[in-house]
Write a protein that holds these residues in place. Structure first.
Motif, mmCIF file in Angstrom:
data_model
loop_
_atom_site.group_PDB
_atom_site.id
_atom_site.type_symbol
_atom_site.label_atom_id
_atom_site.label_comp_id
_atom_site.label_asym_id
_atom_site.label_seq_id
_atom_site.Cartn_x
_atom_site.Cartn_y
_atom_site.Cartn_z
ATOM 1 N N ARG A 128 -3.186 2.569 -7.287
ATOM 2 C CA ARG A 128 -4.348 2.249 -6.430
ATOM 3 C C ARG A 128 -4.385 0.767 -6.081
ATOM 4 N NH1 ARG A 128 -7.153 5.131 -10.163
ATOM 5 N NH2 ARG A 128 -8.206 3.322 -11.045
ATOM 6 N N ASN A 129 -3.845 -0.051 -6.973
ATOM 7 C CA ASN A 129 -3.958 -1.512 -6.778
ATOM 8 C C ASN A 129 -2.594 -2.163 -6.562
ATOM 9 O OD1 ASN A 129 -6.935 -2.275 -7.348
ATOM 10 N ND2 ASN A 129 -6.399 -0.746 -8.899
ATOM 11 N N ILE A 130 -1.759 -1.445 -5.842
ATOM 12 C CA ILE A 130 -0.381 -1.899 -5.683
ATOM 13 C C ILE A 130 -0.317 -3.269 -4.980
ATOM 14 C CG2 ILE A 130 0.079 -0.685 -3.485
ATOM 15 C CD1 ILE A 130 2.519 -0.813 -6.438
ATOM 16 N N ARG A 131 -1.350 -3.568 -4.187
ATOM 17 C CA ARG A 131 -1.342 -4.868 -3.489
ATOM 18 C C ARG A 131 -1.390 -6.033 -4.495
ATOM 19 N NH1 ARG A 131 -6.297 -3.634 -4.188
ATOM 20 N NH2 ARG A 131 -7.834 -5.293 -4.416
ATOM 21 N N LEU A 132 -2.038 -5.803 -5.644
ATOM 22 C CA LEU A 132 -2.070 -6.869 -6.664
ATOM 23 C C LEU A 132 -0.663 -7.137 -7.182
ATOM 24 C CD1 LEU A 132 -5.211 -5.922 -8.831
ATOM 25 C CD2 LEU A 132 -5.081 -7.501 -6.903
ATOM 26 N N ILE A 133 0.089 -6.051 -7.327
ATOM 27 C CA ILE A 133 1.473 -6.197 -7.795
ATOM 28 C C ILE A 133 2.322 -6.873 -6.733
ATOM 29 C CG2 ILE A 133 3.567 -4.853 -8.326
ATOM 30 C CD1 ILE A 133 1.854 -3.002 -9.989
ATOM 31 N N SER A 134 2.132 -6.465 -5.498
ATOM 32 C CA SER A 134 3.017 -7.045 -4.464
ATOM 33 C C SER A 134 2.720 -8.531 -4.240
ATOM 34 C CB SER A 134 2.962 -6.244 -3.165
ATOM 35 O OG SER A 134 1.661 -6.210 -2.711
ATOM 36 N N ARG A 135 1.501 -8.976 -4.604
ATOM 37 C CA ARG A 135 1.192 -10.416 -4.468
ATOM 38 C C ARG A 135 1.679 -11.238 -5.655
ATOM 39 N NH1 ARG A 135 -4.991 -9.345 -3.181
ATOM 40 N NH2 ARG A 135 -4.812 -8.590 -1.049
ATOM 41 N N GLY A 136 2.114 -10.550 -6.722
ATOM 42 C CA GLY A 136 2.535 -11.284 -7.936
ATOM 43 C C GLY A 136 1.402 -11.217 -8.946
#
Ligand SMILES: C[S@@+](CC[C@H](N)C(=O)[O-])C[C@H]1O[C@@H](n2cnc3c(N)ncnc32)[C@H](O)[C@@H]1O
Length: 358
Positions: free
Chosen positions: A117-125
């Motif tokens: 659900r929060n993959i954007r947090l991962i893609s930002r580092g």
């Protein structure tokens, strides 16, 4: 309490904002140790794991902090050092979601669902995505706006005396501190307000901490101040232990020693078998506890502790002493505490280092 419920539902900490060398020195970890460690960013746990204990139980009442630890563990297990540090955000990477696909099989269902659900947090580092780290970035931007080139210059110093002179002459005027909203830390962490007087002057507190920091450690070697004034670790020369290359194999080999528990540490210890833990790394949990609960915490630490156990904890603004009824069993090493406080890179904490003697 409402504030705590909100706090338990967000990713608050994503990289270690404590100096784990302090815990390592206070606890003196060895291969027979069973450690109880507050999870936080997970960095606290992994930093202690570099010391080869027998077992670490990582506990947090915020499941998201534990899901972050799971994510870091899965990354260490399935990636090489270069991939691991890129995945976390230490350096640029356009393939973090692909790497997530490579490691996701090692996550629990809840952790996997959260990160999906929060993959954007991962893609930002991920190491810069906690509420605390995002506030640091905001502060760093204000510092850079106010001081401009002087921020770049402070990272050039490899000599403390020269850095001190520069800080005194070019940085240390109240103007720049006036432009930086340090009060925003209150928004992130209940330890900054739950048991602290409303009129407590956080600006002064952080200002003193900064003055001490710039005068006692090279900024390029201090991961906590580096995060606060630069917003990331790009110019940092001394990474926290769990991000250092020389510790990577030790971490990989020791991952099976971590057990993760979600829950209140007081309830966990109340029901735990006796005579089990012999090292306690409690971070600043007492800052979140009423005096009554703080007493309970110590009572249950004693229930689960082996003789000669060591405790290390930190307190930020609220002073928390060992309850009087336990001071004959929990012996503080005041000299060591002072030494650790002076050496601690985080600069802002009072350190408690003690031995339990039944
Ligand atoms: C200030 S944070 C520690 C973060 C830490 N400074 C780091 O560098 O990772 C304290 C952590 O303790 C957890 N915590 C506070 N009180 C707790 C309790 N009673 N039981 C379990 N976890 C607790 C919070 O959710 C938070 O993750």
């Amino acid at each position: 309490m409402n504030e705590l419920n909100t706090f338990k539902n967000v990713l608050n900490y994503s990289t270690c904002n404590e100096d784990s060398l302090t815990e390592i020195k206070a606890l003196g970890i060895n291969a027979t140790d069973n450690i109880l460690c507050i999870t936080g960013s997970g960095g606290r746990v992994l930093n202690l794991l570099t010391q080869n204990p027998k077992k670490i139980v990582a506990i947090d009442f915020n499941p998201i902090q534990n899901w972050l630890l799971e994510l870091k563990i899965a990354a260490i297990k399935n990636l090489n050092y270069d991939e691991y540090t890129k995945f976390l955000g230490l350096s640029e990477c356009s393939e973090r979601t692909k790497k997530f696909d490579r490691i996701k099989h090692d996550l629990s269902t809840d952790s996997y669902q959260y990160w999906k659900r929060n993959i954007r947090l991962i893609s930002r580092g991920i190491i810069y995505q906690g509420q605390f780290e995002r506030k640091c970035k905001y502060i760093a931007n204000m510092v850079k706006e106010t001081l401009g080139e002087k921020v770049n210059k402070i990272f050039d110093f490899d000599n403390l005396e020269k850095q001190r002179e520069f800080y005194k002459k070019e940085w240390n005027n109240s103007e720049w501190k006036d432009n930086v909203d340090f009060e925003i830390h209150r928004e992130v962490d209940p330890a900054f307000y739950l048991y602290v007087n409303n009129d407590y002057n956080i600006r002064n507190y952080i200002s003193n901490m900064l003055d001490k920091g710039f005068n006692t450690s090279l900024i390029r070697d201090n991961h906590i101040l580096c995060l606060l004034i630069d917003g990331n670790y790009k110019r940092l020369s001394k990474l926290p232990p769990c991000l250092q290359k020389e510790n990577f194999d030790t971490l990989k080999n020791n991952l099976h020693k971590i057990e993760i528990v979600t829950g209140n540490v007081i309830n966990f210890l109340e029901k735990h078998e006796a005579n089990f833990f012999n090292k306690f790394s409690m971070s600043d949990v007492t800052g979140y506890l009423s005096e009554k609960d703080s007493k309970k915490l110590y009572k249950y630490i004693l229930n689960s502790a082996a003789d000669n156990s060591r405790i290390c904890s930190r307190s930020l603004l609220a002073d928390r002493e060992i309850p009087i009824e336990f001071t004959n069993i929990i012996n503080r090493d005041i000299e060591l505490e002072k030494k650790l406080e002076n050496e601690d890179l985080a600069l802002a904490y009072k350190i408690l280092a003690a031995t339990i003697k039944f």
